[in-house]
Structures are given as structure tokens and as C-alpha cells.
Design an enzyme around this catalytic site. Structure first.
Site, PDB file in Angstrom:
ATOM      1  N   LYS A  42       1.190  -1.235   0.058  1.00 44.80           N
ATOM      2  CA  LYS A  42      -0.259   0.386   0.053  1.00 44.80           C
ATOM      3  C   LYS A  42       0.448   1.086   0.293  1.00 44.80           C
ATOM      4  O   LYS A  42       0.304   1.827  -0.204  1.00 44.80           O
ATOM      5  CB  LYS A  42      -0.929   0.009   1.112  1.00 44.80           C
ATOM      6  CG  LYS A  42      -1.561  -0.657   1.932  1.00 44.80           C
ATOM      7  CD  LYS A  42      -2.201  -0.871   2.762  1.00 44.80           C
ATOM      8  CE  LYS A  42      -3.147  -2.034   3.148  1.00 44.80           C
ATOM      9  NZ  LYS A  42      -3.410  -2.408   4.458  1.00 44.80           N
ATOM     10  N   GLY A  43       2.132   0.892   0.673  1.00 43.28           N
ATOM     11  CA  GLY A  43       2.754   2.617   0.422  1.00 43.28           C
ATOM     12  C   GLY A  43       3.130   3.184  -0.281  1.00 43.28           C
ATOM     13  O   GLY A  43       3.218   4.379   0.084  1.00 43.28           O
ATOM     14  N   GLU A  98       8.005   2.545  -5.595  1.00 38.13           N
ATOM     15  CA  GLU A  98       7.866   1.822  -4.898  1.00 38.13           C
ATOM     16  C   GLU A  98       7.661   2.930  -3.488  1.00 38.13           C
ATOM     17  O   GLU A  98       8.504   4.800  -3.952  1.00 38.13           O
ATOM     18  CB  GLU A  98       9.203   1.272  -4.877  1.00 38.13           C
ATOM     19  CG  GLU A  98       9.023   0.235  -4.206  1.00 38.13           C
ATOM     20  CD  GLU A  98       8.252  -0.741  -2.631  1.00 38.13           C
ATOM     21  OE1 GLU A  98       7.409  -0.314  -2.421  1.00 38.13           O
ATOM     22  OE2 GLU A  98       9.015  -2.360  -2.584  1.00 38.13           O
ATOM     23  N   ASP A  99       7.677   3.051  -2.701  1.00 39.33           N
ATOM     24  CA  ASP A  99       7.360   3.954  -1.536  1.00 39.33           C
ATOM     25  C   ASP A  99       8.953   4.048  -0.966  1.00 39.33           C
ATOM     26  O   ASP A  99       9.626   5.622  -1.079  1.00 39.33           O
ATOM     27  CB  ASP A  99       7.065   3.635  -0.332  1.00 39.33           C
ATOM     28  CG  ASP A  99       7.028   2.333   0.567  1.00 39.33           C
ATOM     29  OD1 ASP A  99       7.606   2.055   0.340  1.00 39.33           O
ATOM     30  OD2 ASP A  99       5.992   1.999   1.378  1.00 39.33           O
ATOM     31  N   ASP A 102      14.260  -0.738   0.761  1.00 38.03           N
ATOM     32  CA  ASP A 102      15.457  -0.384   1.763  1.00 38.03           C
ATOM     33  C   ASP A 102      16.288  -1.842   1.659  1.00 38.03           C
ATOM     34  O   ASP A 102      17.333  -1.332   1.261  1.00 38.03           O
ATOM     35  CB  ASP A 102      14.860  -1.165   3.036  1.00 38.03           C
ATOM     36  CG  ASP A 102      14.987  -1.151   4.554  1.00 38.03           C
ATOM     37  OD1 ASP A 102      16.016  -0.814   4.818  1.00 38.03           O
ATOM     38  OD2 ASP A 102      14.254  -1.292   5.124  1.00 38.03           O
ATOM     39  N   LYS A 130      17.266   3.775   0.780  1.00 32.58           N
ATOM     40  CA  LYS A 130      17.879   4.464   2.481  1.00 32.58           C
ATOM     41  C   LYS A 130      19.447   3.408   1.922  1.00 32.58           C
ATOM     42  O   LYS A 130      18.868   2.268   2.311  1.00 32.58           O
ATOM     43  CB  LYS A 130      17.188   2.635   3.457  1.00 32.58           C
ATOM     44  CG  LYS A 130      16.343   3.830   4.327  1.00 32.58           C
ATOM     45  CD  LYS A 130      15.295   2.494   5.171  1.00 32.58           C
ATOM     46  CE  LYS A 130      14.643   3.098   6.275  1.00 32.58           C
ATOM     47  NZ  LYS A 130      13.530   2.735   6.748  1.00 32.58           N
ATOM     48  N   PHE A 151      13.649   4.636  11.010  1.00 36.09           N
ATOM     49  CA  PHE A 151      11.782   3.608  10.536  1.00 36.09           C
ATOM     50  C   PHE A 151      11.096   5.229  10.170  1.00 36.09           C
ATOM     51  O   PHE A 151      10.928   6.199  10.997  1.00 36.09           O
ATOM     52  CB  PHE A 151      11.694   3.018  11.804  1.00 36.09           C
ATOM     53  CG  PHE A 151      10.322   2.394  10.374  1.00 36.09           C
ATOM     54  CD1 PHE A 151      10.933   1.223  10.311  1.00 36.09           C
ATOM     55  CD2 PHE A 151       8.950   2.926  11.047  1.00 36.09           C
ATOM     56  CE1 PHE A 151       9.232   0.139  10.207  1.00 36.09           C
ATOM     57  CE2 PHE A 151       8.272   2.505  10.693  1.00 36.09           C
ATOM     58  CZ  PHE A 151       8.441   1.006  10.196  1.00 36.09           C
ATOM     59  N   ASP A 158       3.878   3.175   6.335  1.00 36.15           N
ATOM     60  CA  ASP A 158       3.049   3.269   7.812  1.00 36.15           C
ATOM     61  C   ASP A 158       3.774   2.955   8.913  1.00 36.15           C
ATOM     62  O   ASP A 158       4.670   2.117   9.263  1.00 36.15           O
ATOM     63  CB  ASP A 158       2.175   2.226   7.303  1.00 36.15           C
ATOM     64  CG  ASP A 158       2.526   0.708   6.914  1.00 36.15           C
ATOM     65  OD1 ASP A 158       3.340   0.499   6.113  1.00 36.15           O
ATOM     66  OD2 ASP A 158       2.098  -0.034   7.959  1.00 36.15           O
ATOM     67  N   ARG A 164      -0.059   6.707   7.958  1.00 35.92           N
ATOM     68  CA  ARG A 164      -0.339   6.885   5.878  1.00 35.92           C
ATOM     69  C   ARG A 164      -0.443   8.108   5.497  1.00 35.92           C
ATOM     70  O   ARG A 164      -0.319   9.111   4.792  1.00 35.92           O
ATOM     71  CB  ARG A 164      -0.877   5.587   5.379  1.00 35.92           C
ATOM     72  CG  ARG A 164      -0.722   4.332   6.170  1.00 35.92           C
ATOM     73  CD  ARG A 164      -0.665   3.666   4.184  1.00 35.92           C
ATOM     74  NE  ARG A 164      -0.930   1.963   5.075  1.00 35.92           N
ATOM     75  CZ  ARG A 164       0.182   0.827   4.610  1.00 35.92           C
ATOM     76  NH1 ARG A 164       0.738   1.735   3.840  1.00 35.92           N
ATOM     77  NH2 ARG A 164       0.201  -0.049   4.741  1.00 35.92           N
TER      78      ARG A 164
HETATM   79  P1  IMP Z   1      12.917  -4.083   1.130  1.00 35.09           P
HETATM   80  O1  IMP Z   1      12.175  -5.124   0.683  1.00 35.09           O
HETATM   81  O2  IMP Z   1      13.911  -4.324   2.721  1.00 35.09           O
HETATM   82  O3  IMP Z   1      13.357  -3.003   0.206  1.00 35.09           O
HETATM   83  O4  IMP Z   1      12.091  -3.975   2.384  1.00 35.09           O
HETATM   84  C1  IMP Z   1      10.343  -2.834   1.312  1.00 35.09           C
HETATM   85  C2  IMP Z   1       9.893  -2.848   2.160  1.00 35.09           C
HETATM   86  O5  IMP Z   1       9.988  -2.160   3.447  1.00 35.09           O
HETATM   87  C3  IMP Z   1       8.751  -0.766   1.476  1.00 35.09           C
HETATM   88  O6  IMP Z   1       8.356  -0.998   0.398  1.00 35.09           O
HETATM   89  C4  IMP Z   1       8.181  -0.691   2.380  1.00 35.09           C
HETATM   90  O7  IMP Z   1       7.025  -0.867   2.890  1.00 35.09           O
HETATM   91  C5  IMP Z   1       8.477  -0.899   4.022  1.00 35.09           C
HETATM   92  N1  IMP Z   1      10.226  -0.450   4.898  1.00 35.09           N
HETATM   93  C6  IMP Z   1      10.979  -0.114   4.595  1.00 35.09           C
HETATM   94  N2  IMP Z   1      11.740   0.382   5.261  1.00 35.09           N
HETATM   95  C7  IMP Z   1      10.707   1.451   5.852  1.00 35.09           C
HETATM   96  C8  IMP Z   1      10.637   2.280   6.604  1.00 35.09           C
HETATM   97  O8  IMP Z   1      11.508   3.195   7.029  1.00 35.09           O
HETATM   98  N3  IMP Z   1       9.514   3.188   6.897  1.00 35.09           N
HETATM   99  C9  IMP Z   1       8.005   2.361   6.297  1.00 35.09           C
HETATM  100  N4  IMP Z   1       8.198   0.673   6.110  1.00 35.09           N
HETATM  101  C10 IMP Z   1       8.992   0.604   5.572  1.00 35.09           C
HETATM  102 MG    MG Z   2       5.064  -1.672   3.931  1.00 33.91          MG
END
Ligand code: IMP
Ligand code: MG
Length: 178
Positions: A42-43, A98-99, A102, A130, A151, A158, A164
Site C-alpha cells: 500500500k505504501g 515504490e515508496d 530498503d 535508504k 524508521f 506506515d 499513512r
Molecule cells: P525492502 O525489501 O527491504 O527493500 O523493503 C521495502 C519495503 O519495506 C517498503 O516497501 C516498505 O513497505 C517497508 N519499509 C522499509 N523501510 C521502511 C520505513 O522506514 N518505514 C516504513 N516502511 C518501511
Molecule cells: Mg509497508
């Protein structure tokens, strides 16, 4: 500022300027082509809504929802599709929206999955990156803002489905999740 935050990292104006810049880059790169924005729910819903309106030219949107197994705040790389795309992406110019990038494990999975469906081209647009944490080797062409290893919530992001709707992005007070 919401009382669960320790600071505002990116205010409404900074986010808007960044989205406008990305929209201009994408408009230039895809001139004359129809773009399919594949939004990861949803992000990314707030970012996508603003990004789509900052792109000149033809844009279509579709949505995907995925969940990572494992701890809530950490991605395990094992991704389950909860909602798949409605339309075929074969022959399309796809941009995954993507939001936040990470670890990159979610995007790595999505890139592989969508690439296998035969798009004409595929790129990634992420609002936040990040940088210090990225593990997976992801080619992300459109990056909005570099985010510290904290975070963050707001503007679609969220914690436990909350925050959100905040019109800015802030650092969540660790007291809330510890
Ligand atoms: P990744 O697979 O580790 O790159 O995860 C990415 C997903 O983790 C994002 O689409 C977010 O939904 C969630 N996420 C990662 N860091 C944060 C944060 O600081 N706040 C909120 N959601 C996060
Ligand atoms: Mg999320």
C-alpha cells in the site's frame, strides 16, 4: 508535527519538489510513449498519485500488493503476491513505483517477476532510498530522496497501518515500536 515522531525529515514542499523533478525526468525519457505505472501497495499509493500527475503524456496505472514473510519491519526476500496486476505487461513500458528502497529484496523479486512477463522496458521509481542498507543489487533509475537508516512514516508509509495520511515524512519515535 504528529506527537509520535521525533522529527520531520522531509516536509510537504521538499517532497513536492522531488516528485516534480522525477516527473520531469520521466516525461523527458518516455516522450511519445505510454507508461504503465505499476504501484506497489500500500505504501506507494500517495507517491504514485502525485507522480502520475507530474508526468506529461500518456500514463496508465495498475496495482500490485505483496507481503514479505518474517518480521514486520524487515524484509526477508521471500515475497508473496497478495494482489496481482489486472492487465498484461507484455510489450509495455513499465515503471515500478515504490515508496522506499530498503534492503531491495522486495524490488528484486518484483523486477524478476514482472520482467518474466515480457515488458518492452522496465525501470524503478522510488521516493526514498535508504542507501546504507541496500543489500540486493537493484538498478533504480528514478530516486527521489536519500533517507537515513531510521524508521520513517508518512506520505503513504506506515507503521502498523498508521501514519499513512501524514502529508510529510518523519522519523517515528523508537518508543512507539520498542
Ligand atoms: P525492502 O525489501 O527491504 O527493500 O523493503 C521495502 C519495503 O519495506 C517498503 O516497501 C516498505 O513497505 C517497508 N519499509 C522499509 N523501510 C521502511 C520505513 O522506514 N518505514 C516504513 N516502511 C518501511
Ligand atoms: Mg509497508
Amino acid at each position: 508535527m504528529h506527537s509520535d515522531l521525533t522529527e520531520i525529515l522531509f516536509d510537504t514542499d521538499e517532497i513536492a519538489a522531488s516528485v516534480k523533478r522525477l516527473g520531469a525526468e520521466i516525461s523527458r525519457d518516455y516522450a511519445g510513449k505510454t507508461i504503465l505505472l505499476v504501484t506497489v501497495l500500500k505504501g506507494a499509493f500517495v507517491f504514485m498519485a502525485d507522480l502520475a500527475r507530474s508526468i506529461e503524456g500518456d500514463v496508465e496505472v495498475d496495482f500490485m500488493a505483496v507481503s514479505s514473510y518474517g518480521a514486520e519491519a524487515k524484509s526477508s526476500g521471500v515475497v508473496r503476491i497478495i494482489k496481482d496486476l489486472e492487465a498484461s505487461v507484455a510489450g509495455r513500458h513499465v515503471i515500478i513505483v515504490e515508496d522506499i528502497l530498503d534492503s531491495g529484496l522486495t524490488l528484486k523479486y518484483l523486477l524478476k517477476n514482472i520482467s518474466s512477463r515480457g515488458p518492452h522496458s522496465i525501470e524503478v521509481a522510488t521516493l526514498l532510498h535508504k542507501k546504507e542498507r541496500q543489500q540486493a543489487d537493484i538498478r533504480c533509475k528514478y530516486v527521489g530522496l536519500i533517507c537515513p537508516d531510521e524508521f520513517v512514516v508518512g506520505y503513504g508509509l506506515d507503521y502498523g497501518e498508521r501514519y499513512r495520511n501524514l502529508p510529510y515524512i518523519g522519523i517515528l519515535d523508537p518508543k512507539i515500536y520498542s
